[in-house]
Write a protein that holds these residues in place. Structure first.
Motif, PDB file in Angstrom:
ATOM      1  N   UNK A  31       1.041  -0.984   1.224  1.00  0.00           N
ATOM      2  CA  UNK A  31       0.727  -1.910   2.313  1.00  0.00           C
ATOM      3  C   UNK A  31       1.025  -3.357   1.926  1.00  0.00           C
ATOM      4  N   UNK A  32       0.716  -3.719   0.701  1.00  0.00           N
ATOM      5  CA  UNK A  32       0.986  -5.077   0.243  1.00  0.00           C
ATOM      6  C   UNK A  32       2.479  -5.372   0.237  1.00  0.00           C
ATOM      7  N   UNK A  33       3.266  -4.410  -0.239  1.00  0.00           N
ATOM      8  CA  UNK A  33       4.716  -4.608  -0.271  1.00  0.00           C
ATOM      9  C   UNK A  33       5.269  -4.778   1.135  1.00  0.00           C
ATOM     10  N   UNK A  34       4.793  -3.964   2.089  1.00  0.00           N
ATOM     11  CA  UNK A  34       5.219  -4.093   3.478  1.00  0.00           C
ATOM     12  C   UNK A  34       4.888  -5.480   4.027  1.00  0.00           C
ATOM     13  N   UNK A  35       3.688  -5.944   3.736  1.00  0.00           N
ATOM     14  CA  UNK A  35       3.207  -7.219   4.261  1.00  0.00           C
ATOM     15  C   UNK A  35       3.943  -8.405   3.627  1.00  0.00           C
ATOM     16  N   UNK A  45      10.663  -6.949  -2.400  1.00  0.00           N
ATOM     17  CA  UNK A  45      11.467  -5.981  -1.649  1.00  0.00           C
ATOM     18  C   UNK A  45      10.961  -4.551  -1.812  1.00  0.00           C
ATOM     19  N   UNK A  46      10.102  -4.329  -2.805  1.00  0.00           N
ATOM     20  CA  UNK A  46       9.606  -2.987  -3.076  1.00  0.00           C
ATOM     21  C   UNK A  46       8.277  -3.075  -3.819  1.00  0.00           C
ATOM     22  N   UNK A  47       7.657  -1.935  -4.046  1.00  0.00           N
ATOM     23  CA  UNK A  47       6.360  -1.915  -4.737  1.00  0.00           C
ATOM     24  C   UNK A  47       6.477  -2.462  -6.148  1.00  0.00           C
ATOM     25  N   UNK A  48       7.599  -2.201  -6.823  1.00  0.00           N
ATOM     26  CA  UNK A  48       7.793  -2.727  -8.182  1.00  0.00           C
ATOM     27  C   UNK A  48       7.577  -4.236  -8.234  1.00  0.00           C
ATOM     28  N   UNK A 104       5.796   3.942  -7.697  1.00  0.00           N
ATOM     29  CA  UNK A 104       7.046   3.251  -7.389  1.00  0.00           C
ATOM     30  C   UNK A 104       8.013   3.994  -6.473  1.00  0.00           C
ATOM     31  N   UNK A 105       7.992   5.304  -6.458  1.00  0.00           N
ATOM     32  CA  UNK A 105       9.008   6.080  -5.738  1.00  0.00           C
ATOM     33  C   UNK A 105       8.697   6.174  -4.244  1.00  0.00           C
ATOM     34  N   UNK A 106       8.697   5.013  -3.592  1.00  0.00           N
ATOM     35  CA  UNK A 106       8.366   4.966  -2.169  1.00  0.00           C
ATOM     36  C   UNK A 106       9.395   4.139  -1.412  1.00  0.00           C
ATOM     37  N   UNK A 107       9.781   4.639  -0.264  1.00  0.00           N
ATOM     38  CA  UNK A 107      10.621   3.901   0.671  1.00  0.00           C
ATOM     39  C   UNK A 107       9.680   3.239   1.674  1.00  0.00           C
ATOM     40  N   UNK A 108       9.693   1.926   1.714  1.00  0.00           N
ATOM     41  CA  UNK A 108       8.755   1.191   2.565  1.00  0.00           C
ATOM     42  C   UNK A 108       8.998   1.428   4.057  1.00  0.00           C
TER      43      UNK A 108
END
Length: 224
Positions: free
Chosen positions: A45-49, A58-61, A195-199
Motif C-alpha cells: 500500500x505504501x509503494x502504491x501511495x 517505483x516498487x516495494x524495494x 518484494x515479488x509484487x506487481x503494484x
C-alpha cells in the motif's frame, strides 16, 4: 503470543468499551523504534501511495530501502520490517510538522491503534488494547467491535490469516536448512515475502502464490 512482547497490553473482547481520545499530539508517533511493523500488505500500500508523489518510488524495494529496518525474530533468518525512526525521540520517519505524511496509506498497526489484532488458530482474531500512552485514555468510550470494523479491514484480515497460517511452516523449514545455505534462504525469504509484487495487480493472490513458491524453494533447500 503478542501479549508476550507488549507488557502494557491487555486482552479485550469485541463488546468491551474503552475510553480513548486522539488529540493529534503525535505522541504515539514518537519513541517507536522497532515497534511499528510494516507487513507485506503495508509495504504494498505504501509503494502504491508514494509512487504518485515521489519519483524515486517505483516498487516495494524502494520503500524498504528508504523507510524500513529489518528486525530478526528468529535465528533461522525469519525477520520482519519495522518502520524507520529518526531523531533523538525516535519519531516515525513519516511524522512531519506533528502530522502523518502518509495518513491515507498508514500501516495497519497505526490505523488500529490503540488496539492490536492477534490471529488465532481457528482463523479468528483476538484483540488487545495497548496503554503505553496513558494520556490518550480519556474522553468518550469507544466500542472495540465498532473501532475494529472501521479500521481493521477485510483485506487486512485476509492477509493476516494467510501470513499467520504460513509463518510456522516457513520457520520450521528455515531451521532445517543447513547453515551453509542460510544466506541464500534469507534472500528467497526477502524476495517472496516482501518484494515479488506487481503494484498494478491485486495483492492477495500474489501473496498466496509467493508464499507457496517460498515454501517449495525452502523445502528443496533443506535437502529432504
Amino acid at each position: 503470543m503478542m501479549s508476550d512482547y507488549m507488557p502494557n497490553a491487555s486482552a479485550v473482547s469485541p463488546s468491551d468499551r474503552v475510553r480513548f481520545r486522539c488529540t493529534g499530539c503525535g505522541e504515539c508517533c514518537r519513541h517507536v523504534h522497532e515497534s511499528v511493523p510494516l507487513e507485506s500488505l503495508d509495504l504494498f500500500r505504501l509503494a502504491l501511495y508514494l509512487r504518485n508523489t515521489d519519483e524515486s518510488i517505483t516498487c516495494i524495494d524502494d520503500v524498504v530501502g528508504k523507510y524500513a529496518d529489518p528486525v530478526l525474530l528468529d535465528e533461522c533468518g525469519y525477520f520482519v520490517y519495522m518502520l524507520k525512526t529518526i531523531g533523538a525521540d525516535d519519531a516515525c520517519v513519516f511524522l512531519k510538522d506533528n502530522r502523518c505524511a502518509i495518513h491515507a496509506a498508514k500501516p495497519c498497526a497505526c490505523r488500529m491503534y490503540p488496539f492490536v489484532a492477534e490471529p488465532k488458530e481457528n482463523g479468528g482474531f483476538g484483540y488487545l488494547v495497548s496503554k503505553e500512552r496513558t494520556r490518550h485514555f480519556t474522553g468518550p468510550s469507544i466500542k472495540v467491535k465498532s473501532w475494529m470494523s472501521q479500521y481493521f479491514t477485510l483485506a487486512d484480515r485476509d492477509f493476516l490469516r494467510a501470513d499467520f497460517g504460513a509463518a510456522k511452516s516457513i520457520v520450521r523449514l528455515l531451521r532445517r536448512i543447513p547453515k551453509s545455505r542460510r544466506s541464500g534462504a534469507a534472500l528467497h525469504f526477502l524476495w517472496y515475502k516482501y518484494c515479488a509484487f506487481d503494484l498494478d495487480k491485486p495483492f492477495l493472490e500474489q501473496f498466496l502464490r509467493n508464499t507457496q513458491e517460498l515454501l517449495q524453494v525452502l523445502s528443496m533447500m533443506t535437502g529432504s
